[in-house]
Enzyme design. Structure first.
Site, PDB file in Angstrom:
ATOM      1  N   THR A  71       1.816 -37.162 -16.947  1.00 29.44           N
ATOM      2  CA  THR A  71       2.903 -36.337 -17.491  1.00 29.44           C
ATOM      3  C   THR A  71       4.126 -36.414 -16.585  1.00 29.44           C
ATOM      4  OG1 THR A  71       1.190 -34.890 -18.360  1.00 29.44           O
ATOM      5  CG2 THR A  71       3.441 -34.052 -18.407  1.00 29.44           C
ATOM      6  N   LYS A  96       5.941 -19.645   0.358  1.00 24.69           N
ATOM      7  CA  LYS A  96       6.481 -18.561   1.198  1.00 24.69           C
ATOM      8  C   LYS A  96       6.560 -17.260   0.423  1.00 24.69           C
ATOM      9  CE  LYS A  96       9.647 -21.957   3.163  1.00 24.69           C
ATOM     10  NZ  LYS A  96      11.071 -22.339   3.037  1.00 24.69           N
TER      11      LYS A  96
HETATM   12  N1   CP Z   1      -2.686 -35.910 -19.996  1.00 22.06           N
HETATM   13  C1   CP Z   1      -2.187 -35.355 -18.875  1.00 22.06           C
HETATM   14  O1   CP Z   1      -1.599 -34.265 -18.905  1.00 22.06           O
HETATM   15  O2   CP Z   1      -2.385 -36.101 -17.750  1.00 22.06           O
HETATM   16  P1   CP Z   1      -1.912 -35.686 -16.291  1.00 22.06           P
HETATM   17  O3   CP Z   1      -2.679 -34.442 -15.901  1.00 22.06           O
HETATM   18  O4   CP Z   1      -2.226 -36.855 -15.412  1.00 22.06           O
HETATM   19  O5   CP Z   1      -0.448 -35.394 -16.358  1.00 22.06           O
END
Ligand code: CP
Length: 300
Positions: A52, A80
């Protein structure tokens, strides 16, 4: 869409979904354009990601824009004690749009309510993952030639799988028939079954996997989401219940395609990868074009 933010797949009408899919096809034909010159997009990932974050960032770079942000909240001032509210207010001073993944359900909605720039939800806890759903729809459209009247079998962690929740809602526009295959502990939450009933979507539930998807057009496999379990013994008990192997595809329909949002762990055996029905890596690649279309829409 909510003030140009994309928080939930239900923010989009059927027409807007189809518009994004058409735009995605256009970006697939030509992903390198300079329409984002001078624009800065922030990617705030409070949870881990490969596809993503990198596909959103590639989308921006191929459009000539710039990216700021973090891939690990431990490097941000949230450690923090800075609130999400303050973080969003600050980043909105620097960026034209914010792509955010957060472990808390509803975090994207909160961000959209306070942000003066568009928010794109890149996953909020086990709630929603709308950009994944749009790339799932694009992948279904590309492999089946249409989205209407399909048999879709969803398998695995239907309780915590946010991609499942978003997909069920999006497909409501296209008269699907769902089969939900999960053990009782990971079955689809009641709210999504109520949603199906309200929208007159046919569905069945089962905990049997073998020979139970021979009528499917789409087999949507999911990972058991270890990070969402409070009891790891329960995770260990269910994590390997459903493993798709190549020999199990012998009686499947010729048009069947296997999707998975990835990452996978054990739920799809590597011997499936070379089967022409396996589509999960192309599905992830489609994410680039779909995210170019999403960012173009929120910044239009
Ligand atoms: N499908 C998906 O959200 O993959 P990632 O967690 O690698 O972003």
């Amino acid at each position: 869409m909510q003030n140009k933010s994309l928080v939930s797949i239900s923010d989009l009408s059927k027409e807007e979904i189809l518009e994004i899919l058409a735009s995605s096809a256009d970006f697939e034909r030509n992903p390198n354009r300079k329409t984002f010159e001078g624009k800065v997009i922030a990617t705030l990932f409070f949870e881990p990601s490969t596809r993503t974050r990198l596909s959103f960032e590639t989308a921006v770079l191929r459009l000539g824009g710039s990216v700021i942000g973090f891939s690990d909240a431990a490097t941000s001032s949230s450690v923090k004690g800075e609130t999400l509210n303050d973080t969003i207010r600050m980043v909105a001073c620097y960026a034209d749009a914010i792509v955010m993944r957060h472990n808390i359900e509803g975090a994207a909605q909160l961000a959209a309510e306070i942000s003066p720039v568009p928010i794109v939800n890149a996953g909020d806890g086990s709630n929603q993952h709308p950009s994944q759903t749009l790339l799932d729809l694009y992948s279904i459209f590309k492999t089946q030639g249409h989205l209407e009247n399909l048999n879709i079998c969803l398998v695995g962690d239907l309780k915590y799988g946010r991609t499942v929740h978003s997909l069920v809602m999006a497909m409501a526009h296209f008269n699907p028939t769902f089969k939900f295959i999960a053990p009782k502990e990971m079955s689809l939450p009641e709210e999504y079954k109520i949603f199906c009933k309200k929208n007159k979507i046919q569905f069945s539930e089962s905990n049997i996997f073998n020979n139970n998807f021979n009528d499917a057009d789409i087999l949507y496999m999911t990972r058991v989401q270890r990070e969402r379990f409070s009891n790891l013994d329960e995770y260990e008990r269910v994590k390997d219940l459903y493993i798709l192997e190549n020999k199990m595809l012998l009686s499947s329909k010729s048009n069947l395609r296997i999707l998975h949002p990835l990452p996978r762990v054990n739920e799809i055996s590597p011997d499936v990868d070379s089967n022409p029905k396996a589509y999960y890596f192309q599905q992830a690649q489609n994410g680039l074009y779909v995210r170019q279309a999403i960012l173009t829409k929120v910044l239009s």
